[in-house]
Design a protein around this motif. Structure first.
Motif, PDB file in Angstrom:
ATOM      1  N   THR A  42      49.051 -10.898   1.819  1.00  0.00           N
ATOM      2  CA  THR A  42      48.032 -12.155   1.369  1.00  0.00           C
ATOM      3  C   THR A  42      47.332 -12.465   2.752  1.00  0.00           C
ATOM      4  O   THR A  42      46.577 -13.226   2.613  1.00  0.00           O
ATOM      5  N   LEU A  51      43.593  -2.701   7.266  1.00  0.00           N
ATOM      6  CA  LEU A  51      43.241  -2.313   5.709  1.00  0.00           C
ATOM      7  C   LEU A  51      44.318  -2.867   4.923  1.00  0.00           C
ATOM      8  O   LEU A  51      44.070  -3.465   3.844  1.00  0.00           O
ATOM      9  N   GLY A  94      46.161  -8.209   3.881  1.00  0.00           N
ATOM     10  CA  GLY A  94      45.255  -8.692   3.071  1.00  0.00           C
ATOM     11  C   GLY A  94      44.800  -8.034   1.851  1.00  0.00           C
ATOM     12  O   GLY A  94      43.883  -8.459   1.067  1.00  0.00           O
ATOM     13  N   SER A  95      45.477  -6.649   1.532  1.00  0.00           N
ATOM     14  CA  SER A  95      45.087  -5.944   0.405  1.00  0.00           C
ATOM     15  C   SER A  95      45.919  -6.386  -0.916  1.00  0.00           C
ATOM     16  O   SER A  95      45.613  -5.745  -1.867  1.00  0.00           O
ATOM     17  N   THR A 105      47.337  -4.023  -3.752  1.00  0.00           N
ATOM     18  CA  THR A 105      46.545  -3.416  -4.438  1.00  0.00           C
ATOM     19  C   THR A 105      46.471  -1.716  -3.924  1.00  0.00           C
ATOM     20  O   THR A 105      45.720  -0.906  -4.483  1.00  0.00           O
ATOM     21  N   LEU A 106      46.807  -1.654  -2.700  1.00  0.00           N
ATOM     22  CA  LEU A 106      46.653  -0.157  -1.978  1.00  0.00           C
ATOM     23  C   LEU A 106      48.124   0.312  -1.830  1.00  0.00           C
ATOM     24  O   LEU A 106      48.103   1.681  -1.399  1.00  0.00           O
ATOM     25  N   GLY A 140      44.106 -15.952  -0.606  1.00  0.00           N
ATOM     26  CA  GLY A 140      43.891 -14.570  -0.931  1.00  0.00           C
ATOM     27  C   GLY A 140      42.894 -15.000  -2.399  1.00  0.00           C
ATOM     28  O   GLY A 140      42.837 -15.961  -3.087  1.00  0.00           O
ATOM     29  N   ILE A 141      42.713 -13.603  -3.004  1.00  0.00           N
ATOM     30  CA  ILE A 141      41.658 -13.651  -4.104  1.00  0.00           C
ATOM     31  C   ILE A 141      42.627 -13.681  -5.479  1.00  0.00           C
ATOM     32  O   ILE A 141      42.473 -14.416  -6.402  1.00  0.00           O
ATOM     33  N   MET A 188      34.632  -1.640  -1.027  1.00  0.00           N
ATOM     34  CA  MET A 188      36.116  -1.693  -1.259  1.00  0.00           C
ATOM     35  C   MET A 188      36.550  -1.193  -2.769  1.00  0.00           C
ATOM     36  O   MET A 188      37.905  -0.445  -2.378  1.00  0.00           O
ATOM     37  N   ILE A 213      37.296   2.498  -1.582  1.00  0.00           N
ATOM     38  CA  ILE A 213      38.576   2.617  -0.937  1.00  0.00           C
ATOM     39  C   ILE A 213      39.739   2.475  -1.758  1.00  0.00           C
ATOM     40  O   ILE A 213      40.644   3.389  -1.606  1.00  0.00           O
ATOM     41  N   LYS A 214      40.043   1.548  -2.788  1.00  0.00           N
ATOM     42  CA  LYS A 214      40.890   1.563  -3.717  1.00  0.00           C
ATOM     43  C   LYS A 214      41.115   2.732  -4.471  1.00  0.00           C
ATOM     44  O   LYS A 214      42.077   3.472  -4.494  1.00  0.00           O
ATOM     45  N   ALA A 219      40.096   5.745  -3.652  1.00  0.00           N
ATOM     46  CA  ALA A 219      40.675   6.870  -2.702  1.00  0.00           C
ATOM     47  C   ALA A 219      41.851   6.827  -2.613  1.00  0.00           C
ATOM     48  O   ALA A 219      42.621   7.927  -2.373  1.00  0.00           O
ATOM     49  N   LEU A 220      42.656   5.634  -2.701  1.00  0.00           N
ATOM     50  CA  LEU A 220      43.973   5.427  -2.096  1.00  0.00           C
ATOM     51  C   LEU A 220      44.784   5.332  -3.302  1.00  0.00           C
ATOM     52  O   LEU A 220      46.292   5.501  -3.227  1.00  0.00           O
ATOM     53  N   ILE A 231      42.164  -9.011  -7.120  1.00  0.00           N
ATOM     54  CA  ILE A 231      41.210  -8.940  -6.206  1.00  0.00           C
ATOM     55  C   ILE A 231      39.895  -8.566  -7.004  1.00  0.00           C
ATOM     56  O   ILE A 231      38.592  -9.116  -6.787  1.00  0.00           O
ATOM     57  N   PHE A 232      39.654  -7.410  -7.616  1.00  0.00           N
ATOM     58  CA  PHE A 232      38.412  -7.063  -8.261  1.00  0.00           C
ATOM     59  C   PHE A 232      38.351  -7.638  -9.482  1.00  0.00           C
ATOM     60  O   PHE A 232      39.116  -7.643 -10.397  1.00  0.00           O
TER      61      PHE A 232
END
Lengths: 465, 465
Positions: free
Chosen positions: B151, B199, B202-203, B206-207, B422-423, B443, B446-447, B449-450, B461-462
């Motif tokens: 976070t 990256l 703070g994700s 989600t990654l 955080g979101i 963003m 990237i999400k 892609a991984l 987040i989204f």
């Protein structure tokens, strides 16, 4: 010098670029060659054409045309990179951002500034004159801030003030297809979503063009003093640095130079410094704090067998001392007139630094190579300036083999193959050794997600194939 | 409490999980409910099952099974998040990492430590006892370091020591398909490739799953002193902070609390502090440096009409003072017994802080809401503890409308909708306001892609859709 005739660009692209940019678009051999090399020893690879962009709008227009016509794009700043970042191995368009050099805002209350990417660090610091603030990142060269962000530059002040990673608050970036992204904000910290700012910092132009940056500024210290102290052995100097960091002394700079670097500096800068392993220190703070820091470090140095501190407290003495440090690269070249230099850097945990340096010096001796050592030792980062006779193929081969061993040695010691120069075209072979196959695959996946056609600075960072 | 019966998981998945993990896999209602909520006011959304993972190998095995069977995965640490990060809106498997809590290495020479993600900050600091080092990031709760990294947590010390962004050197992360990535190294700085560490920090899960972290440690200051100082108006307190930062005084903590927060603290912690806008300071350094910093700040406070400093120099006094500050959340709840609290945070450039706070207080008054203010004011970050009667739908609606206005207000002032919470599920509506559509698209790319199947912590987040 090899300057292949241009002619690989689609005629429709050339016509559209000329129509939009007139004489700011050039495919003259001289301009192309100038944009096909940096300060490294990598062989020049000129682009097919150069655009002198003045703002984000120019970059958006150029990127759209490149995207439409499949033309590679290479961001260009001051050309001071050290691993061939601006080379054009696949040709294409070099986008020179040095004319995008306006300082858009300086905000003393918030200790930040917003600039175009072509602003250089010296230009920003000149504009900050009388504000009581400064921008600390100092890689030696008067690089552009866009270029410094792209390569995650740092330099002598990083031990106290951090690197570009820590000093960029937000950016505007033009992606390969011409879309414009804003990252970050002017808030000092945020937990809102993925840290795109840090993703673009250090991406070496492979993910987009930086067209604006907001950077942190720092209050000018009330007092500054600098000193040098020499040691019989490098180990003792490194021990002094470790103890300094462990005690939490907030030194602004601690630089290590070996005896050969001191010889070079004395000859070049007409100084009379002891030709022995030497630490250069700079202390920032209130007069009392500076005095106290200096005393603590002097005690540590003495306990490690260091010599007396030679002080430079007046600004002109300090400038002279640090100018000598900054001129080390040219001073080293002077050790063997006619030679070229290959500068390389690695960074290791500070506990492994003495070991890494000792093994590296043994390797240099065994390889019959001449290479003064200079280092941002507070971060565990050191550079070698490898002197090279360009006509001696054997020496060149020995240097390349040595650099490969140095990179792998640093990685084996839990470090990195480059602390601040970047990967460029020179170090992509070590990317996987350092990060592993899955991390490199993840980086490639991110690259493909943001630049699916692979047009942004191709041939950089990632190994071919 | 809504605890839908499990049964959405494929039987083959359940069988494989039971076979591999035995009683460390649970789908009991109590365990699921406990993992379906955090410390926020967001309604619980339990996962279908919970795995108590003990190491990366467990996580790799679980991720492979989830990937194979299309089961969502939600990383769980201490459950202290504040925006619903651990909720399971699509069900799936909660992976509780609190038992992966071994400290793997402490390296005093390098000022770093390597830990499993379930190690809490207090646990790490207890292990550092007698080492002369500490881990400074302090979000209040005794969160796990994995959760804090996920976070991008910070807290009261961030003004001097930075946030998790600045204090994580490297990580081991398990991706959604079970591949294991190593990011970063133990070098203090690196220019080698994309900054995957930043990256993943703070994700918000989600990654991937953070399964190991190497964090920076800091030398314990030789001397510490703390003080409080009250002001007639918040503006004068904020002015004092701006001037302190501009002068480069390296304060370790500067916290702002408004009069209502002081009332709450006095009642809850039996203190006798002035019930007025108040700054809490902490100074770290050598005894002389601490004395000098404190004198400078006292002078600035006096010039801004601040009252006398009340000092807490002895460790137990200091602990009592900061305990009172940390208990502010519970103290605020005590203002209106039976109420719940919704904690929200924003962060703005410090020059806009007084303006942001003034507009926010006016908005609170107009909305008939009660919300003490506490803030990490050196960073421009402040929190509101919104008191809420859960049975009063009108009040709940007013709070949500107010929070939306607060987030948009911070963004309009060049700030962020969240400085450190955080979101999660709570702030995804503001992601695009803050970053723009292209950044959010980047963003998402990237999400994808991984985590192409979208299995990692979905719904966070989204914004949906």
């Amino acid at each position: 010098m090899d300057t292949p005739v241009s002619g690989k660009l689609p005629p429709a692209f050339i016509a559209a670029m000329r129509l939009r940019f007139r004489d700011r678009y050039s495919d003259s051999a001289a301009v192309r060659l100038q944009h096909g090399r940096d300060e490294s020893a990598h062989a020049p690879q000129p682009p097919d054409a150069v655009l002198f962009a003045e703002d984000a709008e120019d970059v958006v227009a150029a990127a759209r045309l490149c995207d439409e016509h499949g033309v590679p794009m290479i961001p260009f700043g001051a050309g001071t990179s050290l691993e061939g970042h601006v080379l054009a191995p696949q040709g294409g368009l070099s986008v020179d951002l040095s004319r995008a050099n306006r300082i858009l805002a300086i905000r003393p209350q918030d200790l930040d500034a917003t600039v175009q990417p072509g602003v250089t660090r010296k230009q920003l610091n000149a504009a900050l004159h009388d504000s009581g603030l400064f921008f600390p990142i100092d890689p030696g060269a008067d690089a552009t801030l866009g270029g410094m962000a792209a390569t995650r530059a740092s330099g002598t002040n990083a031990v106290r003030y951090g690197t570009m990673r820590d000093n960029v608050l937000g950016m505007e970036v033009v992606l390969a297809d011409g879309r414009l992204v804003k990252t970050g904000s002017r808030a000092r910290k945020s937990s809102a979503g993925y840290d795109l700012t840090r993703l673009f910092v250090g991406s070496e132009g492979t993910l987009g063009f930086i067209t604006e940056l907001t950077v942190r500024l720092h209050p000018l210290p009330e007092a500054v003093s600098a000193a040098v102290c020499s040691f019989a052995e490098i180990d003792a100097a490194v021990r002094t640095v470790i103890e300094t960091i462990q005690m939490g002394v907030p030194v602004a700079r601690i630089e290590l130079l070996d005896a050969l670097a001191l010889t070079a500096i004395n000859r070049y800068s007409k100084t009379q410094l002891a030709e022995a392993p030497t630490l250069f220190f700079e202390f920032h703070g209130s007069p009392r704090a500076v005095e106290e820091q200096a005393q603590t470090v002097q005690d540590l140095a003495a306990a490690n067998g260091g010599g007396d501190f030679a002080w430079a407290t007046r600004p002109e003495e300090r400038s002279r001392l640090w100018q000598a440090r900054h001129d080390a690269y040219f001073a080293c070249l002077g050790l063997r007139p006619g030679s070229r230099a290959l500068a390389t850097d690695v960074c290791v945990p500070i506990s492994r630094l003495a070991e890494c340096i000792a093994a590296t010096r043994a390797d240099l001796a065994q390889s019959s190579l001449t290479a003064p050592l200079v280092g941002h030792v507070g971060d565990g980062n050191f550079h070698l300036v490898l002197l090279c006779d360009p006509d001696d193929d054997g020496e060149t081969a020995r240097i390349h083999a040595f650099c490969a061993r140095l990179a792998e040695r640093a990685i084996a010691l839990d470090g990195t193959c480059t602390g601040e120069h970047g990967i460029g075209v020179g170090k992509s072979d070590y990317l996987e050794s350092e990060h592993g196959a899955v991390a490199v695959a993840a980086m490639r996946a991110i690259k493909s997600a943001l630049d699916p056609k692979g047009l942004m600075n191709p041939g950089k960072i990632f190994p071919a194939g």
